[in-house]
Design a protein around this motif. Structure first.
Motif, PDB file in Angstrom:
ATOM      1  N   MET A  78      27.072  45.485  36.469  1.00 21.56           N
ATOM      2  CA  MET A  78      27.349  44.267  37.242  1.00 21.56           C
ATOM      3  C   MET A  78      27.178  44.457  38.736  1.00 21.56           C
ATOM      4  SD  MET A  78      31.479  44.294  36.657  1.00 21.56           S
ATOM      5  CE  MET A  78      31.360  44.819  34.942  1.00 21.56           C
ATOM      6  N   GLY A  79      26.688  45.615  39.166  1.00 22.10           N
ATOM      7  CA  GLY A  79      26.599  45.899  40.596  1.00 22.10           C
ATOM      8  C   GLY A  79      27.865  46.577  41.075  1.00 22.10           C
ATOM      9  N   TYR A  80      27.739  47.368  42.136  1.00 21.25           N
ATOM     10  CA  TYR A  80      28.844  48.174  42.640  1.00 21.25           C
ATOM     11  C   TYR A  80      30.039  47.325  43.087  1.00 21.25           C
ATOM     12  CZ  TYR A  80      31.342  51.619  45.410  1.00 21.25           C
ATOM     13  OH  TYR A  80      32.314  52.424  45.917  1.00 21.25           O
ATOM     14  N   LEU A  81      29.766  46.242  43.845  1.00 17.17           N
ATOM     15  CA  LEU A  81      30.863  45.455  44.420  1.00 17.17           C
ATOM     16  C   LEU A  81      31.667  44.730  43.345  1.00 17.17           C
ATOM     17  CD1 LEU A  81      29.016  43.977  47.510  1.00 17.17           C
ATOM     18  CD2 LEU A  81      30.937  45.556  47.586  1.00 17.17           C
ATOM     19  N   ALA A  82      30.974  44.179  42.346  1.00 15.49           N
ATOM     20  CA  ALA A  82      31.687  43.492  41.269  1.00 15.49           C
ATOM     21  C   ALA A  82      32.517  44.501  40.471  1.00 15.49           C
ATOM     22  CB  ALA A  82      30.693  42.771  40.359  1.00 15.49           C
ATOM     23  N   ALA A  83      31.975  45.706  40.290  1.00 17.30           N
ATOM     24  CA  ALA A  83      32.708  46.754  39.567  1.00 17.30           C
ATOM     25  C   ALA A  83      33.994  47.111  40.319  1.00 17.30           C
ATOM     26  CB  ALA A  83      31.822  47.987  39.395  1.00 17.30           C
ATOM     27  N   CYS A  84      33.908  47.203  41.647  1.00 17.09           N
ATOM     28  CA  CYS A  84      35.091  47.529  42.447  1.00 17.09           C
ATOM     29  C   CYS A  84      36.169  46.465  42.303  1.00 17.09           C
ATOM     30  CB  CYS A  84      34.719  47.669  43.923  1.00 17.09           C
ATOM     31  SG  CYS A  84      33.930  49.245  44.286  1.00 17.09           S
ATOM     32  N   GLU A  85      35.753  45.208  42.218  1.00 15.50           N
ATOM     33  CA  GLU A  85      36.734  44.138  42.056  1.00 15.50           C
ATOM     34  C   GLU A  85      37.522  44.309  40.757  1.00 15.50           C
ATOM     35  OE1 GLU A  85      34.862  40.257  42.327  1.00 15.50           O
ATOM     36  OE2 GLU A  85      36.904  39.604  42.834  1.00 15.50           O
ATOM     37  N   LEU A  86      36.831  44.717  39.687  1.00 15.53           N
ATOM     38  CA  LEU A  86      37.528  44.903  38.411  1.00 15.53           C
ATOM     39  C   LEU A  86      38.386  46.165  38.450  1.00 15.53           C
ATOM     40  CD1 LEU A  86      35.043  43.934  35.576  1.00 15.53           C
ATOM     41  CD2 LEU A  86      36.283  42.516  37.189  1.00 15.53           C
ATOM     42  N   LEU A  87      37.834  47.249  39.026  1.00 10.93           N
ATOM     43  CA  LEU A  87      38.509  48.549  38.917  1.00 10.93           C
ATOM     44  C   LEU A  87      39.597  48.720  39.986  1.00 10.93           C
ATOM     45  CD1 LEU A  87      35.322  50.686  38.194  1.00 10.93           C
ATOM     46  CD2 LEU A  87      37.016  49.933  36.538  1.00 10.93           C
ATOM     47  N   PHE A  88      39.375  48.176  41.180  1.00 12.55           N
ATOM     48  CA  PHE A  88      40.381  48.282  42.248  1.00 12.55           C
ATOM     49  C   PHE A  88      41.388  47.131  42.175  1.00 12.55           C
ATOM     50  CE2 PHE A  88      37.392  50.996  44.845  1.00 12.55           C
ATOM     51  CZ  PHE A  88      38.275  52.041  45.080  1.00 12.55           C
ATOM     52  N   CYS A  89      40.867  45.890  42.082  1.00 15.61           N
ATOM     53  CA  CYS A  89      41.746  44.723  42.195  1.00 15.61           C
ATOM     54  C   CYS A  89      42.219  44.231  40.829  1.00 15.61           C
ATOM     55  CB  CYS A  89      41.042  43.589  42.930  1.00 15.61           C
ATOM     56  SG  CYS A  89      40.320  44.095  44.489  1.00 15.61           S
ATOM     57  N   GLY A  90      41.623  44.727  39.760  1.00  9.05           N
ATOM     58  CA  GLY A  90      42.086  44.356  38.426  1.00  9.05           C
ATOM     59  C   GLY A  90      41.803  42.914  38.042  1.00  9.05           C
ATOM     60  N   ARG A  91      40.771  42.314  38.650  1.00  8.24           N
ATOM     61  CA  ARG A  91      40.430  40.931  38.306  1.00  8.24           C
ATOM     62  C   ARG A  91      40.166  40.778  36.805  1.00  8.24           C
ATOM     63  NH1 ARG A  91      35.117  37.687  40.312  1.00  8.24           N
ATOM     64  NH2 ARG A  91      35.399  35.910  38.912  1.00  8.24           N
ATOM     65  N   LYS A  92      40.759  39.733  36.214  1.00 10.08           N
ATOM     66  CA  LYS A  92      40.620  39.466  34.774  1.00 10.08           C
ATOM     67  C   LYS A  92      39.471  38.505  34.546  1.00 10.08           C
ATOM     68  CE  LYS A  92      43.604  37.892  30.970  1.00 10.08           C
ATOM     69  NZ  LYS A  92      45.019  37.542  30.686  1.00 10.08           N
ATOM     70  N   LEU A  93      38.543  38.836  33.658  1.00  8.75           N
ATOM     71  CA  LEU A  93      37.381  37.981  33.408  1.00  8.75           C
ATOM     72  C   LEU A  93      37.528  37.216  32.101  1.00  8.75           C
ATOM     73  CD1 LEU A  93      34.442  40.474  34.203  1.00  8.75           C
ATOM     74  CD2 LEU A  93      35.512  38.837  35.769  1.00  8.75           C
ATOM     75  N   THR A  94      37.094  35.962  32.097  1.00  6.64           N
ATOM     76  CA  THR A  94      36.947  35.228  30.841  1.00  6.64           C
ATOM     77  C   THR A  94      35.678  35.737  30.149  1.00  6.64           C
ATOM     78  OG1 THR A  94      35.537  33.549  31.819  1.00  6.64           O
ATOM     79  CG2 THR A  94      37.913  33.154  31.907  1.00  6.64           C
ATOM     80  N   ALA A  95      35.487  35.319  28.896  1.00  6.90           N
ATOM     81  CA  ALA A  95      34.288  35.741  28.159  1.00  6.90           C
ATOM     82  C   ALA A  95      33.028  35.291  28.888  1.00  6.90           C
ATOM     83  CB  ALA A  95      34.328  35.188  26.740  1.00  6.90           C
ATOM     84  N   GLU A  96      33.039  34.060  29.394  1.00  8.35           N
ATOM     85  CA  GLU A  96      31.856  33.533  30.092  1.00  8.35           C
ATOM     86  C   GLU A  96      31.564  34.339  31.358  1.00  8.35           C
ATOM     87  OE1 GLU A  96      29.458  31.757  29.451  1.00  8.35           O
ATOM     88  OE2 GLU A  96      30.098  30.748  27.642  1.00  8.35           O
ATOM     89  N   GLU A  97      32.614  34.628  32.123  1.00  4.79           N
ATOM     90  CA  GLU A  97      32.435  35.415  33.344  1.00  4.79           C
ATOM     91  C   GLU A  97      31.903  36.812  33.019  1.00  4.79           C
ATOM     92  OE1 GLU A  97      35.950  33.562  36.250  1.00  4.79           O
ATOM     93  OE2 GLU A  97      36.426  35.092  34.750  1.00  4.79           O
TER      94      GLU A  97
END
Lengths: 269, 269, 269
Positions: free
Chosen positions: C164-183
């Protein structure tokens, strides 16, 4: 905090530095050029501030700008003046750029960028070396290198293809396509977009939250994510600065920069 | 220009080559197979034209097709005929494919592809080796390798995961999912999509603009972007051709190709 | 099939294994922890079942869950109990995790994941090691490592930036953003999303289709796609487990896990 701001106001001319709530806030406020363009002096000041933030107990580096423009990239007007005077200066400028970009590559704590306005050239390229990028709806992103007569810098030749895919990267770097904040978010160059009205507020909330995480966890996570690519980023930076040095030391390159700046109505020597 | 077109019409059977405004326009117009399928001869002609474009003063290679179909991939009918006659020919075909793909990997000037219709198999895979891909709304993209009984080619096993992510690449390469132009653009396999009515016009404007950039800048930029991955592309090409050679020299592989072609109502020996 | 299910019911406690139509269906049904959390024992059972599926004539491994939750990641309650008792156990747990993740890295047949509910932590990270991921609309994806006081695992520090690219990965791994199936689908962590009502049916149709492909083609294709990154995945797994071992063997790390679990109302020793 007020005391520190005063202190930093003495130390730096082109940036504002403020340490608070576990993070260091570095804001571009460049006096020596228009539109927050990066002069060699401004880059040196940023490196000094980053070295302090790396060594103190800051958990996060928050990078922003005081004015509307986030950063318009290398200060090309001064660059051209230096090159017209003496092409040998291309080496000094390329070295200054390389060291500045290195400071980002080797920064071990998470870097959050808050982009509230236009990010152009190096100002956009550097985002690929940050860890989280928040943008206001008013932000825009543009790296019109080929049009300017330049080649990519700030590791964009490495990070852009990996962030958005090779073909999308070529569109930005060759064709100079300008992205809105939403488009940049879709392409992965921005993590999240906020309304201009609440932009600073939303960013600060998130930075505080991140700064409240365990130091050990932030450092280990960044190290896991970046260590694998650090030597490749270093090589990309070196290759990019070598290419720019070749362009800057050639008449073709300098003339093409002059034509570009004349079209932008910049006052040249 | 007219003289050159006439000249190229003598030189080539399966392609039209036309040099103008700083770029070389190479159009597939394959006579020796249906739907612009790539025969070994057509691939040799393309390599010859690319070698000329690499050596002359063209700034850009523009790759397109005269007919509706952009390219339907390797000419499987001839391939099967050759393999049924003698499985040893698998080596010759794999080598021909490898050299053709190499010509793309080692091309030092920007390659722009203009896809006006279906791009299938190798016809879609090659786009990952181009630098900018423009598509008409009527274009479609499909690499149904597993269904055909083939493994990936044209470095798709390397470029597709890097362009659209590993999982999306698997969907195309394993499940053969067919993408519209818009979907391919979202996934990063296409840079921009245009209405069919103004497609050629829009492409030419952009190619001319790009061809007007400084030679030095175009070459340095492409080199910065591609040089880091060239040896990996080379290895991927080698591995892919080796895998195909193993499949083509096995009865299981040839039978599976025959079943696939029979389902497509192709006339076979 | 019924006999086999009965047989597997004897063999395993925490998973259901069923071989049919050319694929092995492995379903999490973990009794030793809540929400399909992975205990060391459950991971050992999965490794045993994967070793059998690798050796028999299954073409595909289909990974799912019997209950609503796909997998809530490592069983942190048991983990904390073990660490509170004796920090030396951190080594044993890190080794168990490393071997489990290795089983995915070195699996030579395509792995299809069917995610019908929440996938958290390791449960989401493992998807980056699968080849195709189908998700129901009810699925969600979350890796709140920094919040938990953990660092990434399951090669997420390698696969997420590439997906998903480095920045999007950081959002999930650092900030713990929760994604829906579509996202998650937009970001490339999911191949396709289906309505919950027909989810299992849609998945089975596609898995059967894939299982009907030639063995040789499936193996060659997966090998082409994965072989280039296998040694890097191996290193990422090693580095991640080393970092976790350092966190788990420190008081800071264990205390941060305990605070996190208390906030989740988990019963702790």
């Amino acid at each position: 905090i007020r005391a520190r701001q005063a202190e930093s106001a003495y130390q730096y001319r082109d940036i504002l530095v403020c340490k608070q709530d576990g993070y260091t806030h570095l804001q571009l406020s460049i006096k020596s050029a228009d539109d927050n363009a990066l002069t060699l002096e401004a880059m040196k000041e940023m490196q000094a501030a980053m070295a302090l933030a790396a060594a103190d107990d800051s958990q996060i580096l928050l990078l922003g700008a005081v004015d509307g423009t986030f950063c318009s990239g290398l200060d090309l007007v001064t660059l051209v003046k230096m090159l017209v005077e003496n092409k040998q200066q291309s080496t000094r400028i390329a070295e200054g750029l390389r060291d500045f970009v290195s400071a980002f590559i080797y920064f071990r704590k998470p870097i959050v960028a808050a982009v509230g306005g236009p990010a152009v050239g190096l100002g956009a390229a550097l985002l690929g070396l940050c860890d989280i990028v928040f943008a206001s709806e008013k932000a825009s992103f543009e790296t019109p290198y080929a049009v300017m007569g330049q080649s990519p810098e700030g590791c964009a030749s490495y990070t852009f293809p990996r962030t958005m895919g090779y073909l999308a990267a070529c569109e930005l770097l060759f064709c100079g396509r300008k992205l809105t904040a939403e488009e940049a978010c879709t392409k992965g160059l921005v993590s999240q977009v906020f309304w201009p009205g609440c932009f600073t507020q939303e960013v600060i909330v998130r930075v505080r939250e991140l700064a409240a995480c365990r130091t050990m966890v932030l450092m280990e996570t960044k190290e896991l994510l970046r260590s694998v690519m650090r030597s490749e980023l270093d090589l990309a930076n070196q290759r990019e600065c070598d290419a720019l040095q070749r362009i800057w030391s050639s008449s073709e390159g300098v003339n093409s920069l002059i034509s570009y700046l004349r079209k932008q109505d910049k006052v040249l020597p």
